[in-house]
Design an enzyme around this catalytic site. Sequence first.
Site, PDB file in Angstrom:
ATOM      1  N   GLY A  14     -13.498 126.148  46.486  1.00 31.16           N
ATOM      2  CA  GLY A  14     -13.441 125.275  47.652  1.00 31.16           C
ATOM      3  C   GLY A  14     -14.508 125.671  48.645  1.00 31.16           C
ATOM      4  N   CYS A  15     -14.192 125.557  49.902  1.00 36.98           N
ATOM      5  CA  CYS A  15     -15.121 125.872  50.977  1.00 36.98           C
ATOM      6  C   CYS A  15     -15.565 127.332  50.900  1.00 36.98           C
ATOM      7  CB  CYS A  15     -14.427 125.610  52.308  1.00 36.98           C
ATOM      8  SG  CYS A  15     -15.317 126.208  53.735  1.00 36.98           S
TER       9      CYS A  15
END
Length: 180
Positions: A14-15
Amino acid sequence: MTVQAQEVATFGGGCFWCTEAVFAELKGVSKVESGYSGGAKANPTYKEICTGLTGHAEVIQITYDPSVLDFEDLLEVFFATHDPTTLNRQGADVGTQYRSVIFYHTLKQKQKSKYVIQALNEQNIFNNPIVTEVSAFDKYYPAEDYHQDYFANNENQPYCRAVIGPKMDKFKKLFKEKLK
């Protein structure tokens, strides 16, 4: 006294602001850098990555001492600190750039990754099957400077307080024996 050679692992969960903050706190980790990997575009920018059209994922590249922390330890933290069961999504972040991915650097990393995924699936650790991609590492491009050490430099920013802060609290409780 001999110095242990450092090894490298490349993960997308993800981020990269979230994943970088977690892995930077581990004993044995000497460097964590946010960047891009897995796509065809050379030297992509963050703006290009955000379109989802480059094929790259937001990743972190971890340099670590395997005599302190081995690859399986890194995998344990990786799977405990993001949702590996959602395809191309982590929370509100949606797109292939946020996919769960392990870019292996060695055959041993590939084998351990596949083994851990199989074991977690067999143990029904998650409510759904793990969809983490396991792919050969090819190229890595460091993210722009303002993405590096993002949480450490922006702890009071609303996203950091709302998303990364709680993730860090959970991580520190789960892995307190592995912290610097």
